[in-house]
Scaffold this active site. Structure first.
Site, mmCIF file in Angstrom:
data_model
loop_
_atom_site.group_PDB
_atom_site.id
_atom_site.type_symbol
_atom_site.label_atom_id
_atom_site.label_comp_id
_atom_site.label_asym_id
_atom_site.label_seq_id
_atom_site.Cartn_x
_atom_site.Cartn_y
_atom_site.Cartn_z
ATOM 1 N N CYS A 180 83.497 2.195 53.294
ATOM 2 C CA CYS A 180 83.872 1.164 54.271
ATOM 3 C C CYS A 180 85.280 1.506 54.749
ATOM 4 O O CYS A 180 85.748 2.626 54.536
ATOM 5 C CB CYS A 180 83.744 -0.252 53.713
ATOM 6 N N HIS A 212 85.663 9.993 32.136
ATOM 7 C CA HIS A 212 86.026 8.881 31.259
ATOM 8 C C HIS A 212 85.125 7.656 31.425
ATOM 9 O O HIS A 212 84.787 7.006 30.437
ATOM 10 C CB HIS A 212 87.472 8.430 31.521
ATOM 11 N N HIS A 219 85.243 7.437 24.938
ATOM 12 C CA HIS A 219 84.930 6.951 26.287
ATOM 13 C C HIS A 219 83.633 6.153 26.297
ATOM 14 O O HIS A 219 83.532 5.118 26.962
ATOM 15 C CB HIS A 219 84.841 8.124 27.262
ATOM 16 N N THR A 260 88.288 0.433 53.836
ATOM 17 C CA THR A 260 89.207 0.677 52.717
ATOM 18 C C THR A 260 88.501 1.155 51.450
ATOM 19 O O THR A 260 89.154 1.680 50.550
ATOM 20 C CB THR A 260 89.926 -0.631 52.336
ATOM 21 N N ASP A 267 79.538 0.588 55.986
ATOM 22 C CA ASP A 267 79.580 -0.406 57.061
ATOM 23 C C ASP A 267 80.131 0.279 58.312
ATOM 24 O O ASP A 267 80.292 1.513 58.356
ATOM 25 C CB ASP A 267 80.384 -1.654 56.635
HETATM 26 C C1 RB5 Z 1 85.712 -4.081 58.044
HETATM 27 O O1 RB5 Z 1 86.561 -4.444 59.086
HETATM 28 C C2 RB5 Z 1 86.485 -3.892 56.763
HETATM 29 O O2 RB5 Z 1 86.903 -5.131 56.289
HETATM 30 C C3 RB5 Z 1 85.633 -3.197 55.724
HETATM 31 O O3 RB5 Z 1 85.231 -1.958 56.226
HETATM 32 C C4 RB5 Z 1 86.297 -2.918 54.409
HETATM 33 O O4 RB5 Z 1 87.531 -2.301 54.574
HETATM 34 C C5 RB5 Z 1 86.366 -4.060 53.480
HETATM 35 O O5 RB5 Z 1 86.823 -3.967 52.343
#
Ligand code: RB5
Length: 152
Positions: free
Chosen positions: A66, A99, A135, A68, A9
């Protein structure tokens, strides 16, 4: 060499661009499913086509980026047969291949720097599943959970 689908994203597309170049330089084939700029988009819209490419065998593995890595990993793990690991360290990158036989990797551009991200990606791409019976048995139990919850 692997055929790898990748998606991001707006929070992850910069790191995606770096990873695509590095994996191509290593000799892998990349299916880049976007996004390509910092215009705000919704991460499930990119997790879905990457997961589909893996489900359909069009890609050997998938990588999702993304901010996080969390949203991408949650979305990808809703898909049958997708085992997605959100990874921020090299130990887990190796362990989750050996695993869990993970077929999708999620990473967070806002969490780790590009150097660590590349170490994680390289280890995850290069590490084979152990094929150890203990596993495989646990992975089979994950598939059973999928089958049970689909029937509810
Ligand atoms: C986008 O702002 C952010 O929410 C997305 O990139 C991600 O971290 C969501 O889990």
């Amino acid at each position: 060499m692997l055929n790898i689908a990748i998606g991001a994203d707006h929070g992850g597309f910069r790191l995606k661009e770096i990873i695509v170049k590095q994996l191509i330089a290593e000799g892998h084939s990349m299916i880049d499913l976007g996004c390509d700029c910092d215009v705000s988009v919704d991460y499930p819209d990119y997790a879905l086509p990457v997961g589909k490419a893996v489900q359909l065998g069009q890609a050997d593995r998938g990588i999702l980026v993304c901010g996080t890595g969390i949203g991408m990993s949650i979305a990808a793990n809703k898909m049958t047969g997708i085992r997605c690991a959100l990874v921020s360290d090299t130990f887990s990158a190796k362990a989750t291949r050996e695993h869990n036989d993970t077929n999708v990797l999620a990473i967070g551009e806002r969490v780790i720097g590009p150097g660590l991200a590349w170490d994680i990606v390289k280890i995850w791409v290069d590490t084979p599943f152990s094929h150890e019976q203990r596993h495989q048995k646990r992975i089979d139990k994950i598939a059973q959970i999928e089958a049970h919850s689909a029937g509810e």
